[in-house]
Write a protein that holds these residues in place. Structure first.
Motif, PDB file in Angstrom:
ATOM      1  N   ARG A  97     -16.234 -32.109   1.518  1.00 17.35           N
ATOM      2  CA  ARG A  97     -15.121 -31.199   1.756  1.00 17.35           C
ATOM      3  C   ARG A  97     -15.622 -29.782   1.964  1.00 17.35           C
ATOM      4  NH1 ARG A  97     -11.159 -31.060  -3.051  1.00 17.35           N
ATOM      5  NH2 ARG A  97     -11.189 -33.287  -2.725  1.00 17.35           N
ATOM      6  N   THR A  98     -14.756 -28.982   2.535  1.00 11.52           N
ATOM      7  CA  THR A  98     -15.089 -27.586   2.804  1.00 11.52           C
ATOM      8  C   THR A  98     -14.456 -26.701   1.743  1.00 11.52           C
ATOM      9  OG1 THR A  98     -15.121 -28.061   5.159  1.00 11.52           O
ATOM     10  CG2 THR A  98     -14.933 -25.760   4.534  1.00 11.52           C
ATOM     11  N   VAL A  99     -15.199 -25.714   1.275  1.00  6.79           N
ATOM     12  CA  VAL A  99     -14.645 -24.717   0.366  1.00  6.79           C
ATOM     13  C   VAL A  99     -15.036 -23.331   0.877  1.00  6.79           C
ATOM     14  CG1 VAL A  99     -14.706 -26.220  -1.675  1.00  6.79           C
ATOM     15  CG2 VAL A  99     -16.636 -24.714  -1.190  1.00  6.79           C
ATOM     16  N   GLN A 100     -14.252 -22.352   0.478  1.00  9.26           N
ATOM     17  CA  GLN A 100     -14.515 -20.962   0.823  1.00  9.26           C
ATOM     18  C   GLN A 100     -15.018 -20.278  -0.448  1.00  9.26           C
ATOM     19  OE1 GLN A 100     -13.395 -20.370   4.085  1.00  9.26           O
ATOM     20  NE2 GLN A 100     -14.307 -18.333   4.160  1.00  9.26           N
ATOM     21  N   VAL A 101     -16.230 -19.717  -0.408  1.00  4.49           N
ATOM     22  CA  VAL A 101     -16.820 -19.085  -1.592  1.00  4.49           C
ATOM     23  C   VAL A 101     -17.435 -17.746  -1.194  1.00  4.49           C
ATOM     24  CG1 VAL A 101     -18.479 -19.319  -3.475  1.00  4.49           C
ATOM     25  CG2 VAL A 101     -17.456 -21.354  -2.480  1.00  4.49           C
ATOM     26  N   SER A 102     -16.988 -16.681  -1.828  1.00  4.46           N
ATOM     27  CA  SER A 102     -17.549 -15.349  -1.569  1.00  4.46           C
ATOM     28  C   SER A 102     -17.660 -15.046  -0.070  1.00  4.46           C
ATOM     29  CB  SER A 102     -18.930 -15.225  -2.212  1.00  4.46           C
ATOM     30  OG  SER A 102     -18.833 -15.246  -3.598  1.00  4.46           O
ATOM     31  N   GLY A 103     -16.631 -15.384   0.662  1.00  7.63           N
ATOM     32  CA  GLY A 103     -16.627 -15.099   2.091  1.00  7.63           C
ATOM     33  C   GLY A 103     -17.435 -16.074   2.926  1.00  7.63           C
ATOM     34  N   ARG A 104     -17.989 -17.086   2.300  1.00  3.71           N
ATOM     35  CA  ARG A 104     -18.750 -18.096   3.052  1.00  3.71           C
ATOM     36  C   ARG A 104     -17.999 -19.415   3.043  1.00  3.71           C
ATOM     37  NH1 ARG A 104     -24.770 -16.893   0.634  1.00  3.71           N
ATOM     38  NH2 ARG A 104     -24.132 -14.916  -0.251  1.00  3.71           N
ATOM     39  N   LYS A 105     -18.083 -20.112   4.146  1.00  6.17           N
ATOM     40  CA  LYS A 105     -17.493 -21.449   4.239  1.00  6.17           C
ATOM     41  C   LYS A 105     -18.626 -22.439   3.991  1.00  6.17           C
ATOM     42  CE  LYS A 105     -14.613 -23.985   7.469  1.00  6.17           C
ATOM     43  NZ  LYS A 105     -14.153 -24.009   8.864  1.00  6.17           N
ATOM     44  N   LEU A 106     -18.464 -23.264   2.954  1.00  9.95           N
ATOM     45  CA  LEU A 106     -19.530 -24.188   2.577  1.00  9.95           C
ATOM     46  C   LEU A 106     -19.024 -25.622   2.560  1.00  9.95           C
ATOM     47  CD1 LEU A 106     -21.095 -22.213  -0.394  1.00  9.95           C
ATOM     48  CD2 LEU A 106     -21.756 -22.175   2.001  1.00  9.95           C
ATOM     49  N   CYS A 107     -19.958 -26.528   2.691  1.00  6.75           N
ATOM     50  CA  CYS A 107     -19.667 -27.948   2.664  1.00  6.75           C
ATOM     51  C   CYS A 107     -20.147 -28.496   1.317  1.00  6.75           C
ATOM     52  CB  CYS A 107     -20.416 -28.597   3.829  1.00  6.75           C
ATOM     53  SG  CYS A 107     -20.190 -30.354   3.974  1.00  6.75           S
ATOM     54  N   ILE A 108     -19.238 -29.105   0.574  1.00  6.18           N
ATOM     55  CA  ILE A 108     -19.575 -29.672  -0.732  1.00  6.18           C
ATOM     56  C   ILE A 108     -19.587 -31.193  -0.610  1.00  6.18           C
ATOM     57  CG2 ILE A 108     -18.963 -29.773  -3.180  1.00  6.18           C
ATOM     58  CD1 ILE A 108     -19.599 -26.939  -2.100  1.00  6.18           C
TER      59      ILE A 108
END
Ligand code: FES
Length: 109
Positions: free
Chosen positions: A19-30
């Protein structure tokens, strides 16, 4: 390094997911595969596909567009690809899954 809670504990006990999450202005894949968790950049370095639409095979994340494969631990692309993805440390704690985000060098001053 800042540790940020990105998913509640209840989700971390579910079935495997990407899934995708938004963290500290970054879009990351978990990614959860088996009992392991990984956090990597969300865009494929080849042509920008969303890696959370991909799938996992033998510890590698496969891009849905042209099937480049990336090692989930190191981020290294498969032999011959000549590319890699950024990886981030993750920790499963009492209250959920945390990701470690380094402070940008300009925020140290
Ligand atoms: S966009 Fe990912 S392999 Fe081409």
């Amino acid at each position: 390094m800042n540790w940020i809670n990105i998913l509640p504990k209840s989700i971390t006990t579910s079935e495997d997911f990407i899934r995708t999450v938004q963290v500290s202005g970054r879009k990351l894949c978990i990614v959860k595969t088996g009992n392991e968790f990984y956090a990597v950049q969300s865009k494929c370095p080849h042509a920008g596909a969303e890696l959370s639409n991909g799938w996992c095979v033998s510890g590698k994340l496969v891009c849905p567009y042209h099937r480049h494969e990336f090692d989930l631990k190191t981020g290294r692309g498969a032999e011959g690809q000549g590319n890699y993805i950024d990886t981030y440390p993750v920790e499963l704690r009492e209250d959920g899954l945390y990701i470690g985000i380094s402070k940008p060098w300009w925020k140290f001053w």
